[in-house]
Write an enzyme that holds these catalytic residues in place. Structure first.
Site, short mmCIF file in Angstrom:
data_model
loop_
_atom_site.label_atom_id
_atom_site.label_comp_id
_atom_site.label_asym_id
_atom_site.label_seq_id
_atom_site.Cartn_x
_atom_site.Cartn_y
_atom_site.Cartn_z
CG ASP A 1 -7.29 3.35 -7.33
OD1 ASP A 1 -8.12 3.74 -8.17
OD2 ASP A 1 -7.51 2.40 -6.58
CG PHE B 1 -7.68 -4.27 -10.70
CD1 PHE B 1 -7.68 -3.50 -9.54
CD2 PHE B 1 -6.62 -5.13 -10.93
CE1 PHE B 1 -6.63 -3.62 -8.62
CE2 PHE B 1 -5.59 -5.26 -10.01
CZ PHE B 1 -5.59 -4.49 -8.86
P1 IMP Z 1 -4.05 4.58 -4.03
O1 IMP Z 1 -3.41 4.65 -2.68
O2 IMP Z 1 -5.49 4.19 -3.96
O3 IMP Z 1 -3.83 5.78 -4.88
O4 IMP Z 1 -3.45 3.32 -4.74
C1 IMP Z 1 -2.23 3.27 -5.25
C2 IMP Z 1 -1.74 1.83 -5.29
O5 IMP Z 1 -2.80 0.86 -5.38
C3 IMP Z 1 -0.93 1.66 -6.53
O6 IMP Z 1 0.42 1.97 -6.28
C4 IMP Z 1 -1.14 0.21 -6.86
O7 IMP Z 1 -0.21 -0.57 -6.17
C5 IMP Z 1 -2.51 -0.11 -6.36
N1 IMP Z 1 -3.52 -0.05 -7.44
C6 IMP Z 1 -4.54 0.82 -7.57
N2 IMP Z 1 -5.26 0.59 -8.67
C7 IMP Z 1 -4.68 -0.48 -9.28
C8 IMP Z 1 -4.97 -1.20 -10.49
O8 IMP Z 1 -5.90 -0.94 -11.28
N3 IMP Z 1 -4.13 -2.23 -10.77
C9 IMP Z 1 -3.08 -2.59 -9.97
N4 IMP Z 1 -2.78 -1.93 -8.85
C10 IMP Z 1 -3.57 -0.88 -8.49
#
Ligand code: IMP
Ligand code: MG
Length: 185
Positions: free
Chosen positions: A105, A156
């Site tokens: 994300d 989401f």
């Molecule tokens: P980042 O550190 O922002 O890249 O987020 C990664 C983590 O956030 C993922 O491993 C998920 O656990 C959580 N995450 C981010 N977006 C979503 C979503 O749309 N649904 C569920 N979990 C998410």
């Protein structure tokens, strides 16, 4: 008691689409790693369902293991600290490591965990990243992704291992959740 999918707005990726794509990824990975000692490393807990299907689509001798990383709160994000809560049980020395994530994300989790650097410091032969989902519109920090299942828009999403507040991981498909229930994003 409600049903597992209570609150899900719509299906984004059906069970069949996921199955097909995971099969393709498995073939691609198997071709790239032929003859190499592959270690698949999943990041708990979100990647567990994807990893379970992916490894069965990779027709190579391999082992898998998991790491757990603390999820960041608002303060953690600004302090730049992501802790490794559970380390690998096996050695990565001389092995080709494939890190498996559920979704990339903002990119902070992968970047701030220094997981790839950590694996290299321990003498692995190579590190690559495979994510089921990529949400590039939300990216804050650049992370290299070598294999990606699907690029998704800024919804989401839940299911197939992904949760919202500890729910929905057991859905067989990936769905979009009601945005009114999910203000933190
Ligand atoms: P980042 O550190 O922002 O890249 O987020 C990664 C983590 O956030 C993922 O491993 C998920 O656990 C959580 N995450 C981010 N977006 C979503 C979503 O749309 N649904 C569920 N979990 C998410
Ligand atoms: Mg996660």
């Amino acid at each position: 008691m409600g049903r597992a999918d209570a609150g899900v707005d719509r299906v984004l990726l059906s069970e069949e689409r996921i199955r097909e794509r995971v099969r393709e990824l498995g073939k691609e990975i198997a071709a790239d790693y032929e003859g190499k000692p592959l270690l698949v490393v999943g990041i708990l807990k979100g990647s567990a369902v994807f990893l379970a299907d992916l490894i069965r689509a990779i027709d190579l001798p391999l082992d898998y293991d998991f790491v757990a990383i603390s999820s960041y709160g608002a303060d953690t994000r600004s302090s730049g600290v992501v802790r490794l809560l559970k380390d690998l049980d096996v050695s990565v020395k001389g092995r080709d490591v494939l890190i498996v994530e559920d979704i990339v994300d903002t990119g902070w989790t992968l970047r701030l965990s220094y997981l790839a650097e950590n694996m290299r410091a321990r003498g692995c032969r190579s590190v690559k990243v495979c994510t089921l989902l990529d949400k590039p519109s939300r990216r804050k920090i650049d992370v290299g992704i070598d294999y990606c299942g699907f690029v998704v828009e800024d919804y989401f999403v839940v299911g197939y291992g992904l949760d919202y507040d500890g729910l929905y991981r057991n859905l067989a498909y990936i769905g979009v959740i009601d945005p009114n229930k999910c203000r933190s994003g």
